[in-house]
Write a protein that holds these residues in place. Structure first.
Motif, PDB file in Angstrom:
ATOM      1  N   GLU A  98      79.080  53.440   2.754  1.00  0.00           N
ATOM      2  CA  GLU A  98      78.663  52.285   3.561  1.00  0.00           C
ATOM      3  C   GLU A  98      78.314  52.713   4.987  1.00  0.00           C
ATOM      4  OE1 GLU A  98      80.549  48.544   3.700  1.00  0.00           O
ATOM      5  OE2 GLU A  98      81.421  48.681   1.681  1.00  0.00           O
ATOM      6  N   GLN A  99      79.091  53.634   5.537  1.00  0.00           N
ATOM      7  CA  GLN A  99      78.821  54.102   6.889  1.00  0.00           C
ATOM      8  C   GLN A  99      77.489  54.841   6.972  1.00  0.00           C
ATOM      9  OE1 GLN A  99      82.784  56.037   7.230  1.00  0.00           O
ATOM     10  NE2 GLN A  99      83.004  54.912   9.147  1.00  0.00           N
TER      11      GLN A  99
ATOM     12  N   GLU B 183      74.498  53.521   9.373  1.00  0.00           N
ATOM     13  CA  GLU B 183      73.818  54.386  10.330  1.00  0.00           C
ATOM     14  C   GLU B 183      72.315  54.426  10.050  1.00  0.00           C
ATOM     15  OE1 GLU B 183      73.491  56.589  13.708  1.00  0.00           O
ATOM     16  OE2 GLU B 183      75.311  55.608  12.934  1.00  0.00           O
ATOM     17  N   TRP B 184      71.960  54.457   8.786  1.00  0.00           N
ATOM     18  CA  TRP B 184      70.549  54.455   8.390  1.00  0.00           C
ATOM     19  C   TRP B 184      69.848  53.187   8.878  1.00  0.00           C
ATOM     20  CZ3 TRP B 184      67.368  57.942   5.887  1.00  0.00           C
ATOM     21  CH2 TRP B 184      66.149  57.443   5.396  1.00  0.00           C
ATOM     22  N   SER B 185      70.550  52.059   8.775  1.00  0.00           N
ATOM     23  CA  SER B 185      69.939  50.771   9.125  1.00  0.00           C
ATOM     24  C   SER B 185      69.543  50.700  10.591  1.00  0.00           C
ATOM     25  CB  SER B 185      70.900  49.623   8.795  1.00  0.00           C
ATOM     26  OG  SER B 185      71.999  49.602   9.700  1.00  0.00           O
TER      27      SER B 185
ATOM     28  N   TRP C 150      64.351  47.102   7.153  1.00  0.00           N
ATOM     29  CA  TRP C 150      64.847  47.160   5.775  1.00  0.00           C
ATOM     30  C   TRP C 150      65.695  45.932   5.459  1.00  0.00           C
ATOM     31  CZ3 TRP C 150      66.293  52.042   2.711  1.00  0.00           C
ATOM     32  CH2 TRP C 150      65.273  53.008   2.833  1.00  0.00           C
ATOM     33  N   ASN C 151      65.706  45.587   4.178  1.00  0.00           N
ATOM     34  CA  ASN C 151      66.607  44.558   3.648  1.00  0.00           C
ATOM     35  C   ASN C 151      67.739  45.280   2.908  1.00  0.00           C
ATOM     36  OD1 ASN C 151      66.517  42.463   0.731  1.00  0.00           O
ATOM     37  ND2 ASN C 151      67.810  42.179   2.527  1.00  0.00           N
ATOM     38  N   ILE C 152      68.947  45.164   3.466  1.00  0.00           N
ATOM     39  CA  ILE C 152      70.107  45.851   2.907  1.00  0.00           C
ATOM     40  C   ILE C 152      71.143  44.819   2.490  1.00  0.00           C
ATOM     41  CG2 ILE C 152      72.021  47.422   3.414  1.00  0.00           C
ATOM     42  CD1 ILE C 152      70.126  48.812   5.430  1.00  0.00           C
TER      43      ILE C 152
END
Length: 319
Positions: free
Chosen positions: A140-141, A145-147, A153-155
């Protein structure tokens, strides 16, 4: 909509694919290191650790549903949890970026909160107690961080509690099987609440996220309510099966001692056994989680918890 499911040959993935295929608007592909017994015609063999293979297989897709995970209590070596769950996330994101895919649904776990926590919500502190929970939180981390560098993006992240249902061979099935065979013994007082999720509801929630949550960064616990205590679960199971359940309770300390004994036996025989100290600890722990956010999202579970239990027992034990 073209949907790539990574790790869809298992229990949840098999039923999710079956559900999504009922819609003529969805094209589904399964990418897994093992073939699917049910959906072999749409399955491509590839490992989440093989970045180049993922880049190839994700070409032309709109959404990725990441189910692939090492999740058993007895995975060896323990580095596999981090290889598959954490590095697998990194590889998936890189392959998505390579192919211009900007939507992901990730199945994490309530294991990120740890054991015996007071009804944690999505914002509660994270305190995982085992390698599975730690690796899921690290995954999840990585995604979080990617987001930060991919805000378009839709996460969507869903953290289910223990999932049970037809075809499952996890801890809930083992418990039900012991009751059905008259081999069940209660460890502890049995008053600990156990949040559970029926597979028919969790796949419906994933479908809901797929169709309705197309923007933003969203995190949801998933739990079917009301929470059963272990005594409630045993009572309902015995009633449905028509079994007289023994009322003898083994003290927690004695149960843990037996669990450690099975740990030693498993180590010496190099065999994975159904009883271990980790499973005894999880059986006796309070595992209650808040699902107010998911239930306030507009999603309506198609099955009650008791109906889900009845459906599983009917499928597995003919009751």
């Amino acid at each position: 909509m073209n949907i790539a499911i990574i790790g869809g040959s298992g229990f949840v993935g098999t039923q999710l694919i079956t559900l999504l295929q009922q819609s003529g608007e969805l094209h589904v592909k399964n990418i897994d290191k093992q073939n699917s017994k049910t959906h072999s015609g749409i399955t491509t063999i590839a490992n989440v650790l093989d970045l180049e293979a993922l880049k190839t297989e994700l070409s032309g897709f709109d959404v990725v549903i990441l189910l692939a995970a090492e999740h058993r209590d007895d995975v060896t070596p323990t580095s596999l949890y981090y290889d598959v769950n954490v590095q697998g996330m990194r590889n998936t994101l890189a392959a998505m970026d390579y192919n211009g895919i900007k939507r992901i649904i990730f199945t994490s776990s309530v294991a990120v909160y740890g054991l015996d926590k007071p009804n944690p919500s999505e914002d509660s502190p994270k305190d995982p107690f085992n390698h599975y929970g730690i690796s899921k939180w690290q995954a999840e981390q990585v995604l979080d961080e990617w987001s930060k560098g991919h805000q378009d993006w839709n996460i969507n992240i869903v953290r289910p509690t223990v999932i049970f249902g037809e075809g499952n061979r996890g801890n809930v099935f083992n418990l039900l099987s012991q009751i059905a065979n008259g081999k069940f013994m209660m460890i502890g007082k049995g008053n600990n609440q156990k949040s559970m999720s029926y597979v028919g509801n969790i796949i419906a929630f994933i479908q809901f996220m797929l169709m309705e949550m197309k923007t933003g960064y969203n995190i949801y616990n998933y739990v079917d309510k009301p929470d059963f205590t272990t005594n409630d679960l045993v009572f309902h199971t015995g009633e449905i099966l028509g079994k007289q359940i023994p009322t003898t309770h083994i003290p927690y300390w004695l149960g843990m001692l037996g669990g450690y004994g099975f740990d030693v036996l498993s180590f010496l025989t190099r065999k994975k056994l159904n009883i271990s100290s980790v499973r005894v600890k999880k059986f006796c722990a309070v595992t209650k989680y808040d699902s107010t956010k998911a239930m306030g999202s507009g999603f309506v579970p198609p099955y009650s918890l008791e109906e889900g239990l009845r459906r599983m027992l009917k499928a597995e034990f003919g009751k």
